[in-house]
Motif scaffolding. Structure first.
Motif, PDB file in Angstrom:
ATOM      1  N   PHE A  78      30.640  51.913   3.302  1.00  0.00           N
ATOM      2  CA  PHE A  78      30.381  52.124   1.941  1.00  0.00           C
ATOM      3  C   PHE A  78      29.235  52.967   1.497  1.00  0.00           C
ATOM      4  N   ALA A  79      29.459  54.005   0.875  1.00  0.00           N
ATOM      5  CA  ALA A  79      28.397  55.195   0.377  1.00  0.00           C
ATOM      6  C   ALA A  79      28.284  55.314  -0.881  1.00  0.00           C
ATOM      7  N   ILE A  80      26.970  55.639  -1.531  1.00  0.00           N
ATOM      8  CA  ILE A  80      26.998  56.079  -2.816  1.00  0.00           C
ATOM      9  C   ILE A  80      26.642  57.535  -2.939  1.00  0.00           C
ATOM     10  N   VAL A  81      27.735  58.058  -3.978  1.00  0.00           N
ATOM     11  CA  VAL A  81      27.622  59.823  -3.799  1.00  0.00           C
ATOM     12  C   VAL A  81      26.836  60.193  -5.056  1.00  0.00           C
ATOM     13  N   VAL A  82      25.973  60.904  -4.889  1.00  0.00           N
ATOM     14  CA  VAL A  82      24.946  61.749  -5.895  1.00  0.00           C
ATOM     15  C   VAL A  82      25.188  63.232  -5.808  1.00  0.00           C
ATOM     16  N   ASP A  83      24.883  63.559  -7.014  1.00  0.00           N
ATOM     17  CA  ASP A  83      24.891  65.063  -7.044  1.00  0.00           C
ATOM     18  C   ASP A  83      23.718  65.914  -6.674  1.00  0.00           C
ATOM     19  N   GLU A  84      23.665  67.121  -7.022  1.00  0.00           N
ATOM     20  CA  GLU A  84      22.386  67.970  -6.444  1.00  0.00           C
ATOM     21  C   GLU A  84      21.144  67.473  -7.143  1.00  0.00           C
ATOM     22  N   TYR A  85      21.211  66.857  -8.127  1.00  0.00           N
ATOM     23  CA  TYR A  85      19.790  66.477  -8.942  1.00  0.00           C
ATOM     24  C   TYR A  85      19.525  64.890  -8.561  1.00  0.00           C
ATOM     25  N   GLY A  86      20.256  64.236  -7.666  1.00  0.00           N
ATOM     26  CA  GLY A  86      20.127  62.882  -7.299  1.00  0.00           C
ATOM     27  C   GLY A  86      20.862  61.825  -8.408  1.00  0.00           C
ATOM     28  N   ALA A 126      17.004  40.966  -2.693  1.00  0.00           N
ATOM     29  CA  ALA A 126      16.599  40.655  -1.358  1.00  0.00           C
ATOM     30  C   ALA A 126      17.857  40.419  -0.661  1.00  0.00           C
ATOM     31  N   LEU A 127      19.236  39.909  -0.991  1.00  0.00           N
ATOM     32  CA  LEU A 127      20.227  39.954  -0.311  1.00  0.00           C
ATOM     33  C   LEU A 127      20.912  40.833  -0.167  1.00  0.00           C
ATOM     34  N   ALA A 128      20.799  41.992  -1.226  1.00  0.00           N
ATOM     35  CA  ALA A 128      21.667  43.338  -1.033  1.00  0.00           C
ATOM     36  C   ALA A 128      21.136  44.019   0.060  1.00  0.00           C
ATOM     37  N   GLY A 129      21.818  44.804   0.636  1.00  0.00           N
ATOM     38  CA  GLY A 129      21.664  45.716   1.663  1.00  0.00           C
ATOM     39  C   GLY A 129      21.121  47.080   1.188  1.00  0.00           C
ATOM     40  N   LYS A 130      20.564  47.875   2.011  1.00  0.00           N
ATOM     41  CA  LYS A 130      20.010  49.293   1.498  1.00  0.00           C
ATOM     42  C   LYS A 130      21.108  50.153   1.256  1.00  0.00           C
ATOM     43  N   PRO A 131      21.133  50.729   0.160  1.00  0.00           N
ATOM     44  CA  PRO A 131      22.104  51.733  -0.307  1.00  0.00           C
ATOM     45  C   PRO A 131      21.903  52.801   0.386  1.00  0.00           C
ATOM     46  N   TRP A 132      23.061  53.701   0.932  1.00  0.00           N
ATOM     47  CA  TRP A 132      23.284  54.695   1.580  1.00  0.00           C
ATOM     48  C   TRP A 132      23.827  55.854   0.582  1.00  0.00           C
ATOM     49  N   PHE A 133      22.999  56.852   0.197  1.00  0.00           N
ATOM     50  CA  PHE A 133      23.245  57.942  -0.604  1.00  0.00           C
ATOM     51  C   PHE A 133      23.766  59.220   0.229  1.00  0.00           C
ATOM     52  N   ILE A 134      24.930  59.875  -0.192  1.00  0.00           N
ATOM     53  CA  ILE A 134      25.403  61.190   0.331  1.00  0.00           C
ATOM     54  C   ILE A 134      25.695  62.017  -0.768  1.00  0.00           C
ATOM     55  N   PRO A 135      25.481  63.410  -0.430  1.00  0.00           N
ATOM     56  CA  PRO A 135      25.828  64.392  -1.501  1.00  0.00           C
ATOM     57  C   PRO A 135      27.272  64.471  -1.740  1.00  0.00           C
ATOM     58  N   ASP A 136      27.485  64.682  -3.096  1.00  0.00           N
ATOM     59  CA  ASP A 136      28.994  65.028  -3.394  1.00  0.00           C
ATOM     60  C   ASP A 136      29.662  65.918  -2.610  1.00  0.00           C
ATOM     61  N   SER A 137      29.079  67.055  -2.151  1.00  0.00           N
ATOM     62  CA  SER A 137      29.766  68.006  -1.251  1.00  0.00           C
ATOM     63  C   SER A 137      30.009  67.554   0.187  1.00  0.00           C
ATOM     64  N   THR A 138      29.657  66.475   0.869  1.00  0.00           N
ATOM     65  CA  THR A 138      30.002  66.204   2.110  1.00  0.00           C
ATOM     66  C   THR A 138      31.650  66.197   1.948  1.00  0.00           C
ATOM     67  N   ASP A 139      32.135  66.759   3.251  1.00  0.00           N
ATOM     68  CA  ASP A 139      33.729  66.795   3.439  1.00  0.00           C
ATOM     69  C   ASP A 139      33.898  65.320   4.112  1.00  0.00           C
ATOM     70  N   LEU A 140      35.178  65.063   3.957  1.00  0.00           N
ATOM     71  CA  LEU A 140      35.629  63.758   4.467  1.00  0.00           C
ATOM     72  C   LEU A 140      35.649  63.678   5.844  1.00  0.00           C
ATOM     73  N   LEU A 141      35.812  64.912   6.634  1.00  0.00           N
ATOM     74  CA  LEU A 141      35.742  64.540   8.104  1.00  0.00           C
ATOM     75  C   LEU A 141      34.477  64.309   8.499  1.00  0.00           C
ATOM     76  N   ALA A 142      33.323  64.896   7.970  1.00  0.00           N
ATOM     77  CA  ALA A 142      31.903  64.656   8.305  1.00  0.00           C
ATOM     78  C   ALA A 142      31.874  63.009   7.765  1.00  0.00           C
ATOM     79  N   GLN A 143      32.087  62.890   6.419  1.00  0.00           N
ATOM     80  CA  GLN A 143      31.815  61.498   6.276  1.00  0.00           C
ATOM     81  C   GLN A 143      32.612  60.317   6.975  1.00  0.00           C
ATOM     82  N   LEU A 144      33.860  60.488   7.422  1.00  0.00           N
ATOM     83  CA  LEU A 144      34.537  59.633   8.264  1.00  0.00           C
ATOM     84  C   LEU A 144      33.769  59.474   9.610  1.00  0.00           C
ATOM     85  N   GLU A 145      33.267  60.648  10.270  1.00  0.00           N
ATOM     86  CA  GLU A 145      32.501  60.534  11.429  1.00  0.00           C
ATOM     87  C   GLU A 145      31.212  59.763  11.157  1.00  0.00           C
TER      88      GLU A 145
END
Length: 464
Positions: free
Chosen positions: A306-314, A278-297
């Motif tokens: 903070f973001a959690i990286v997942v592959d195409e299969y999750g 309950a104390l933890a925040g909601k995780p934010w998942f991003i695909p591993d193909s996201t480029d750094l510029l898009a992720q910075l924005e």
């Protein structure tokens, strides 16, 4: 010396000066630093503004300069021949001497001399001549415009087209070239150049290249006793820690250290009754193909770090933070809680012993190397890609002039490599050269050294 002779000489001097003006103006306006001109334009410099306007229509400027130079040079040749003929008589030899003399004077005083001065003083020269060049551009506009139409039509007959404006890709390459051009031996300039190059490369680098891999992540199991979870969280150097339930791929939240401390304080430092999930925040998942510029924005727009990286299969791949992206730009950022593990050790013979997980980008940044990172992000990945096989311990390869010796391997993973740069390898001079494997996409010659079998050990050579 009569008055006619004096008029001829004065006319020749004026023509030579005019030819030098056109030649020097062309060189200065072509070689002028656009960056410095832009800085002066932002300060309101009127001459710089005029230079900027001339740059926007350089094809008309070149046409005007060539028209003026052609006219002046032709008049110079005629006047020089007339002057020599009136002085020494009308003979064929005098005509030849006149042509040679005119060519020599034009070459030295109207081409080499003004262009040499202009190329070494391009900014000052262009600022000085810009008003006069603008006047001639306006004066000759009817002629140059018709000339431009004729040339454009003639080129279209051959399927060619004049492109007046650079595309986005060309402008990006021009910017990279400008950064490289101004890179010097001064450390501050080198550091600045590296940061600028890193910024331009952000949209070419996926987050998978810089993320913390899942095997190196610190994670909390929500099913553990609350006291053990709190102890693990407080003993970790990280501020944000992912929480999973049942399986590490099942991330249910991200615990922030401040939230945990506030909850403990509100609960009078007692563990009973605390709900970590309950104390933890909601995780934010991003695909591993996201480029750094898009992720910075995305970090900026979501106000998250903070973001959690997942592959195409999750499946969980790793984590990426805002600090990771910033380090790609400015280099390593260390604070009092960081655990600094470089994974690279310098040896006395000039080689480097490193972990297989060390990234190629970090090596290139640190040592100024040019190892390719298009097909692999780590040094182990580069060896696997170029060798086209899983090498054995002791095998030695030479790729791109660098010598790679496999020191350790766990299962199918290369864990330690000895890398010798080209300078150190040249001193040894003991690597044999072979043609690269036909399956390799590398254009660089690949060398493999076959080493004999060591007593009590396995074969250390690489099969061809």
């Amino acid at each position: 010396m009569d008055n006619t002779m004096i008029i001829y000489i004065i006319g020749l001097l004026l023509l030579l000066m005019s030819s030098g003006f056109f030649s020097g103006s062309e060189t200065a306006l072509t070689a002028v630093s656009r960056a410095r001109m832009q800085a002066l334009i932002s300060q309101g410099n009127k001459r710089a503004i005029r230079v900027g306007k001339l740059h926007q229509k350089m094809e008309k400027v070149i046409s005007t300069v060539l028209l003026g130079n052609t006219l002046v040079n032709a008049l110079t040749a005629v006047l020089m021949s007339t002057l020599l003929t009136n002085t020494f008589g009308d003979t064929g030899a005098m005509s030849a001497v006149g042509a040679i003399t005119a060519t020599a004077f034009l070459y030295i005083f109207s081409e080499v001399l003004p262009k040499t001065f202009a190329i070494n003083n391009a900014d000052r020269f262009s600022l000085a001549v810009a008003p006069m060049v603008q006047f001639f551009v306006n004066l000759t506009y009817p002629i140059t415009h018709v000339t431009h139409l004729i040339c454009s039509g003639f080129l279209r007959l051959f399927g060619l087209k004049i492109v007046n404006h650079l595309g986005a890709e060309e402008r990006m390459e021009e910017l990279r070239g400008a950064i490289q051009l101004h890179a010097g031996s001064v450390e501050e300039i080198q550091d600045t150049g590296q940061m600028l190059h890193s910024i331009l490369d952000l949209d070419d680098v996926p987050v998978s290249d810089i993320m913390v891999h899942r095997r190196n992540m610190t994670m909390l199991d929500a099913d553990l006793p609350i006291e053990e979870i709190v102890n693990q969280a407080l003993s970790s150097p990280h501020t944000r820690i992912p929480i999973y339930r049942g399986d590490p791929d099942n991330v249910v939240g991200v615990l922030h250290a401040k939230a945990l401390l506030r909850a403990l304080h509100a609960n009078q430092w007692k563990f009973e009754g605390l709900d970590i999930v309950a104390l933890a925040g909601k995780p934010w998942f991003i695909p591993d193909s996201t480029d750094l510029l898009a992720q910075l924005e995305a970090f900026r727009s979501r106000h998250e770090h903070f973001a959690i990286v997942v592959d195409e299969y999750g499946a969980l791949m790793g984590i990426v933070t805002l600090e990771d992206i910033l380090e790609e730009i400015v280099g390593d950022i260390s604070d009092e809680h960081d655990i600094k593990v470089t994974g690279v050790t310098s040896e006395a013979d000039g080689s480097y012993v490193m972990d297989g997980t060390v990234t190629i980008r970090d090596l290139n940044r640190e040592f100024g190397w040019q190892l390719p990172d298009e097909h692999a992000s780590t040094i182990a990945g580069l060896v696997l890609y170029e060798a086209r096989r899983i090498p054995m311990v002791g095998q030695i390869f030479v790729f791109y002039g660098f010598r790679f010796e496999i020191l350790d391997r766990r299962r199918n993973q290369i864990t330690r490599v000895r890398l010798t740069p080209p300078d150190s390898e040249t001193k040894k001079g003991d690597a044999a050269t072979a043609t690269p494997d036909a399956a390799s996409n590398s254009e660089t010659m690949v060398s493999v050294r076959i080493e004999p079998k060591k007593p009590g050990g396995g074969t250390t050579g690489a099969a061809a």
